[in-house]
Design an enzyme around this catalytic site. Structure first.
Site, PDB file in Angstrom:
ATOM      1  CB  CYS A   1      -5.445   5.808  -7.149  1.00  0.00           C
ATOM      2  SG  CYS A   1      -6.451   4.519  -7.893  1.00  0.00           S
TER       3      CYS A   1
ATOM      4  CD  GLU B   1      -3.463  -2.624 -12.494  1.00  0.00           C
ATOM      5  OE1 GLU B   1      -4.140  -1.906 -11.760  1.00  0.00           O
ATOM      6  OE2 GLU B   1      -2.599  -3.422 -12.075  1.00  0.00           O
TER       7      GLU B   1
ATOM      8  CD  GLU C   1      -2.998  10.615  -4.485  1.00  0.00           C
ATOM      9  OE1 GLU C   1      -1.787  10.454  -4.339  1.00  0.00           O
ATOM     10  OE2 GLU C   1      -3.754   9.731  -4.924  1.00  0.00           O
TER      11      GLU C   1
ATOM     12  CD  GLU D   1      -2.325   1.381 -13.294  1.00  0.00           C
ATOM     13  OE1 GLU D   1      -2.853   2.495 -13.084  1.00  0.00           O
ATOM     14  OE2 GLU D   1      -2.478   0.744 -14.344  1.00  0.00           O
ATOM     15  CG  LEU D   2       2.916   6.014 -10.213  1.00  0.00           C
ATOM     16  CD1 LEU D   2       4.008   6.962 -10.687  1.00  0.00           C
ATOM     17  CD2 LEU D   2       3.467   5.089  -9.146  1.00  0.00           C
TER      18      LEU D   2
ATOM     19  N   GLY E   1       0.915   2.259  -6.298  1.00  0.00           N
ATOM     20  CA  GLY E   1       1.219   2.957  -5.050  1.00  0.00           C
ATOM     21  C   GLY E   1       1.583   4.392  -5.330  1.00  0.00           C
TER      22      GLY E   1
ATOM     23  CE  LYS F   1       6.525  -4.576  -0.513  1.00  0.00           C
ATOM     24  NZ  LYS F   1       5.564  -4.380   0.598  1.00  0.00           N
ATOM     25  N   PRO F   2       2.697  -7.657  -0.652  1.00  0.00           N
ATOM     26  CG  PRO F   2       1.187  -9.085   0.367  1.00  0.00           C
ATOM     27  CD  PRO F   2       2.632  -8.969  -0.002  1.00  0.00           C
TER      28      PRO F   2
ATOM     29  CD1 TRP G   1      -1.510   1.478   2.345  1.00  0.00           C
ATOM     30  CD2 TRP G   1      -3.708   1.693   2.702  1.00  0.00           C
ATOM     31  NE1 TRP G   1      -1.811   2.819   2.340  1.00  0.00           N
ATOM     32  CE2 TRP G   1      -3.155   2.978   2.561  1.00  0.00           C
ATOM     33  CE3 TRP G   1      -5.080   1.578   2.946  1.00  0.00           C
ATOM     34  CZ2 TRP G   1      -3.910   4.136   2.638  1.00  0.00           C
ATOM     35  CZ3 TRP G   1      -5.841   2.731   3.023  1.00  0.00           C
ATOM     36  CH2 TRP G   1      -5.253   3.989   2.869  1.00  0.00           C
ATOM     37  CG  ASN G   2      -5.692   2.158  -1.919  1.00  0.00           C
ATOM     38  OD1 ASN G   2      -5.154   1.188  -2.438  1.00  0.00           O
ATOM     39  ND2 ASN G   2      -5.866   3.290  -2.555  1.00  0.00           N
TER      40      ASN G   2
HETATM   41  P1  NAD Z   1       3.142   3.286  -1.135  1.00  0.00           P
HETATM   42  O1  NAD Z   1       3.736   3.794  -2.378  1.00  0.00           O
HETATM   43  O2  NAD Z   1       3.643   3.806   0.161  1.00  0.00           O
HETATM   44  O3  NAD Z   1       3.306   1.689  -1.029  1.00  0.00           O
HETATM   45  C1  NAD Z   1       2.913   0.826  -2.065  1.00  0.00           C
HETATM   46  C2  NAD Z   1       3.752  -0.435  -1.998  1.00  0.00           C
HETATM   47  O4  NAD Z   1       5.125  -0.138  -2.268  1.00  0.00           O
HETATM   48  C3  NAD Z   1       3.744  -1.114  -0.627  1.00  0.00           C
HETATM   49  O5  NAD Z   1       3.752  -2.508  -0.826  1.00  0.00           O
HETATM   50  C4  NAD Z   1       5.030  -0.624  -0.009  1.00  0.00           C
HETATM   51  O6  NAD Z   1       5.521  -1.473   1.005  1.00  0.00           O
HETATM   52  C5  NAD Z   1       5.957  -0.609  -1.211  1.00  0.00           C
HETATM   53  N1  NAD Z   1       7.086   0.317  -1.109  1.00  0.00           N
HETATM   54  C6  NAD Z   1       7.097   1.533  -0.499  1.00  0.00           C
HETATM   55  N2  NAD Z   1       8.297   2.117  -0.671  1.00  0.00           N
HETATM   56  C7  NAD Z   1       9.053   1.264  -1.401  1.00  0.00           C
HETATM   57  C8  NAD Z   1      10.385   1.310  -1.915  1.00  0.00           C
HETATM   58  N3  NAD Z   1      11.190   2.356  -1.694  1.00  0.00           N
HETATM   59  N4  NAD Z   1      10.829   0.249  -2.627  1.00  0.00           N
HETATM   60  C9  NAD Z   1      10.035  -0.821  -2.855  1.00  0.00           C
HETATM   61  N5  NAD Z   1       8.765  -0.926  -2.391  1.00  0.00           N
HETATM   62  C10 NAD Z   1       8.285   0.109  -1.674  1.00  0.00           C
HETATM   63  O7  NAD Z   1       1.599   3.526  -1.343  1.00  0.00           O
HETATM   64  P2  NAD Z   1       0.371   3.294  -0.367  1.00  0.00           P
HETATM   65  O8  NAD Z   1       0.444   4.260   0.777  1.00  0.00           O
HETATM   66  O9  NAD Z   1       0.238   1.845  -0.046  1.00  0.00           O
HETATM   67  O10 NAD Z   1      -0.816   3.743  -1.365  1.00  0.00           O
HETATM   68  C11 NAD Z   1      -1.097   5.097  -1.587  1.00  0.00           C
HETATM   69  C12 NAD Z   1      -0.675   5.574  -2.957  1.00  0.00           C
HETATM   70  O11 NAD Z   1      -1.012   4.637  -3.959  1.00  0.00           O
HETATM   71  C13 NAD Z   1      -1.432   6.842  -3.352  1.00  0.00           C
HETATM   72  O12 NAD Z   1      -0.569   7.764  -3.994  1.00  0.00           O
HETATM   73  C14 NAD Z   1      -2.481   6.348  -4.337  1.00  0.00           C
HETATM   74  O13 NAD Z   1      -2.983   7.302  -5.207  1.00  0.00           O
HETATM   75  C15 NAD Z   1      -1.733   5.263  -5.022  1.00  0.00           C
HETATM   76  N6  NAD Z   1      -2.660   4.310  -5.644  1.00  0.00           N
HETATM   77  C16 NAD Z   1      -2.742   4.253  -7.020  1.00  0.00           C
HETATM   78  C17 NAD Z   1      -3.654   3.395  -7.631  1.00  0.00           C
HETATM   79  C18 NAD Z   1      -3.759   3.312  -9.135  1.00  0.00           C
HETATM   80  O14 NAD Z   1      -4.367   2.380  -9.634  1.00  0.00           O
HETATM   81  N7  NAD Z   1      -3.199   4.231  -9.892  1.00  0.00           N
HETATM   82  C19 NAD Z   1      -4.454   2.575  -6.849  1.00  0.00           C
HETATM   83  C20 NAD Z   1      -4.352   2.649  -5.458  1.00  0.00           C
HETATM   84  C21 NAD Z   1      -3.430   3.519  -4.878  1.00  0.00           C
END
Ligand code: NAD
Length: 479
Positions: free
Chosen positions: A265, A444, A365, A230-231, A208, A161-162, A137-138
């Site tokens: 991130c 990316e 983090e 991308e974590l 995520g 899937k957003p 979402w960020n």
């Molecule tokens: P999140 O991992 O909670 O969610 C990301 C996506 O995954 C969402 O669409 C969510 O609905 C989905 N999701 C969650 N659990 C799932 C599961 N068990 N199975 C399938 N899909 C699932 O992350 P967030 O809170 O949206 O974002 C924060 C995290 O993302 C932070 O750790 C941040 O550092 C990381 N991030 C990384 C980058 C990068 O480029 N490396 C960029 C932005 C954010």
């Protein structure tokens, strides 16, 4: 918090104005995900044969439509809590990325052929098929288009899937693409699992957190589907003893941590300062924050830092600061406040001093408006501390001597190191971005980011068996 209930779908509330509903999206169950994936697979059979220049044209037209579309940044600000000027910047950057990808994709995916004494070798770039993009979402617009753009340009179709925490603006953006090429399914972990584990999905691109990444990787593994991850990161900033730290540098350093309320991130998440300069840098930091950090409503143009995304996030971040205080650290409030802090998930930005490396605010983090300032005594020591831990996304080094900075930066365990800046001000469309260690894999941006969406396949005629060739013993290895 999004509320996900049968019948109502996902209801998104403005995190700066609790009670204000920004919009709703329906939740896709497994049957709906299945229909979307199968339709995407059908469409891909035609799309893969469209010439590369025409495929790139779809990206250029989407970029033009995005640049001309009104209201997307405001919608993003209201659903995510990011200041509206930041949202405008994200939308502009995303359009610029699509144009960059459109310009470079045809060359990146072009056939390469050599015909020489060893034989004739054709290398071609074959699309995977259906790409599933699961996004956070960020920065939902750019992080989604970084996947959808190259996926389409390479000849794939996409199902996106957003995040349920910011599903609205990105859905409007994806409507600017031909509907048969990009489909959207909404929901949380359940929808993500159905999509990642679908046997007709051929590549999963995920951004995520680690927990979701692990679950998505496990679901995809059942179908032997490759996954780009991308974590998160815990990016260190190292100010060398000759770092030039005038007001503009300090302002940039502060916003590298506090843009998007620290929920990025690649935010600057720990700042290392030579012990001899510590007090001066701390005072300059607080002064810079007084100039740059304004906590307020995202639609107020004076605001530079909005609320965090949810009540859970606010609780977690306040807990980190309280834990640091219990360990003897101090939290210095930063900047000014223009918001009624009770109206949303606002967390006051703070600088933490006196925290040890083992405190969670340093070792993990924090993903919020909190940054520790840490003294160091020597370059090898600070490098070891910067590289400690499992994460390796970004890093930065600040020095008046660029060669010295580059020499230092080569020793970071990070996928991306910035010099004299950090976070979005350091990005480049042509520079590949992604993690090492547990920050993920895959890239990316740049040509590398385009090539993630195609597999290199070869056709080879060995010289030995071409007309006039010398032949080779049956079963022999070529020499
Ligand atoms: P999140 O991992 O909670 O969610 C990301 C996506 O995954 C969402 O669409 C969510 O609905 C989905 N999701 C969650 N659990 C799932 C599961 N068990 N199975 C399938 N899909 C699932 O992350 P967030 O809170 O949206 O974002 C924060 C995290 O993302 C932070 O750790 C941040 O550092 C990381 N991030 C990384 C980058 C990068 O480029 N490396 C960029 C932005 C954010």
């Amino acid at each position: 918090m999004p509320v996900s209930e049968p019948g109502t779908g996902i209801v998104r509330e403005n995190p700066a104005r609790l009670g204000e509903i920004v919009g709703r999206v329906p939740v896709a169950d497994a049957a709906r995900v299945d229909r979307a994936v199968r339709a995407a697979e059908d469409a891909q059979r035609d799309w893969r044969d469209v010439p590369a220049a025409e495929r790139a044209g779809v990206l250029s037209r989407a970029a033009d439509a995005l640049a001309a579309a009104g209201g997307i940044a405001e919608l993003l600000a209201r659903e995510s809590g990011k200041p509206v000027a930041d949202c405008e910047g994200e939308v502009r950057f995303a359009a610029a990325y699509l144009r960059w990808a459109a310009e470079h994709a045809p060359a990146a995916y072009a056939d390469r052929e050599v015909d020489d004494a060893a034989g004739r070798l054709l290398l071609r770039h074959r699309p995977y098929g259906v790409v599933a993009a699961i996004t956070p979402w960020n920065a939902p617009v750019i992080l989604t288009l970084l996947k959808v753009g190259p996926a389409l340009a390479a000849g794939n179709t996409a199902v996106v899937k957003p995040s349920p925490l910011a599903p609205l603006a990105v859905t409007r953006v994806l409507e600017l693409f031909p509907p048969e090429l990009v489909r959207v399914v909404h929901g949380g972990a359940g929808t993500g699992q159905a999509l990642a584990g679908h046997p007709r999905v051929h590549l999963v691109a995920f951004t995520g957190g680690a927990e979701a990444g692990r679950a998505i990787g496990a679901a995809a593994a059942a179908a032997i589907t490759p996954v780009l991850l991308e974590l998160g990161g815990n990016d260190p900033v190292v100010l060398l003893d000759d770092a030039r730290l005038d007001d503009a540098d300090m302002d940039r350093l502060v916003m590298a941590s506090f843009a998007t309320a620290g929920q990025v991130c690649m935010a600057a998440k720990r700042v290392y300062v030579p012990r001899s300069r510590f007090d001066d840098v701390r005072d300059a930091y607080v002064a810079a924050a007084a100039r740059t950090v304004v906590l307020g409503d995202p639609l107020d143009r004076e605001t530079t830092v909005g609320p965090v995304i949810s009540a859970d996030a606010a609780r977690r971040i306040r807990g980190l600061v309280a834990d640091a205080a219990r360990r003897g650290a101090s939290a210095v409030p930063l900047g000014s406040v223009r918001a009624d802090l009770t109206r949303g998930h606002f967390v006051r930005p703070v600088l933490v001093t006196g925290a040890g490396d083992e405190a969670p605010v340093v070792s993990g983090e924090q993903f919020g408006p909190v940054v520790p300032l840490l003294p160091y005594d020597g370059e090898d020591e600070v490098l070891a501390r910067a590289n400690a831990g499992d994460l390796g996304l970004g890093a930065s080094v600040w020095s008046a001597d660029e060669d010295r900075a580059f020499a230092f930066a080569r020793r970071f365990e990070a996928g991306f190191a910035f010099v004299n800046t950090h976070n979005r001000t350091g990005m480049s469309l042509r520079a590949p971005f992604g993690g090492v260690k547990r920050s993920g894999h895959g890239r990316e941006y740049g040509a590398e980011g385009l090539l993630e969406y195609a597999q290199t396949c070869a056709v080879h005629a060995p010289a030995a068996f071409r007309a006039g060739g010398a032949g080779m013993g049956a079963g022999a290895y070529p020499s």
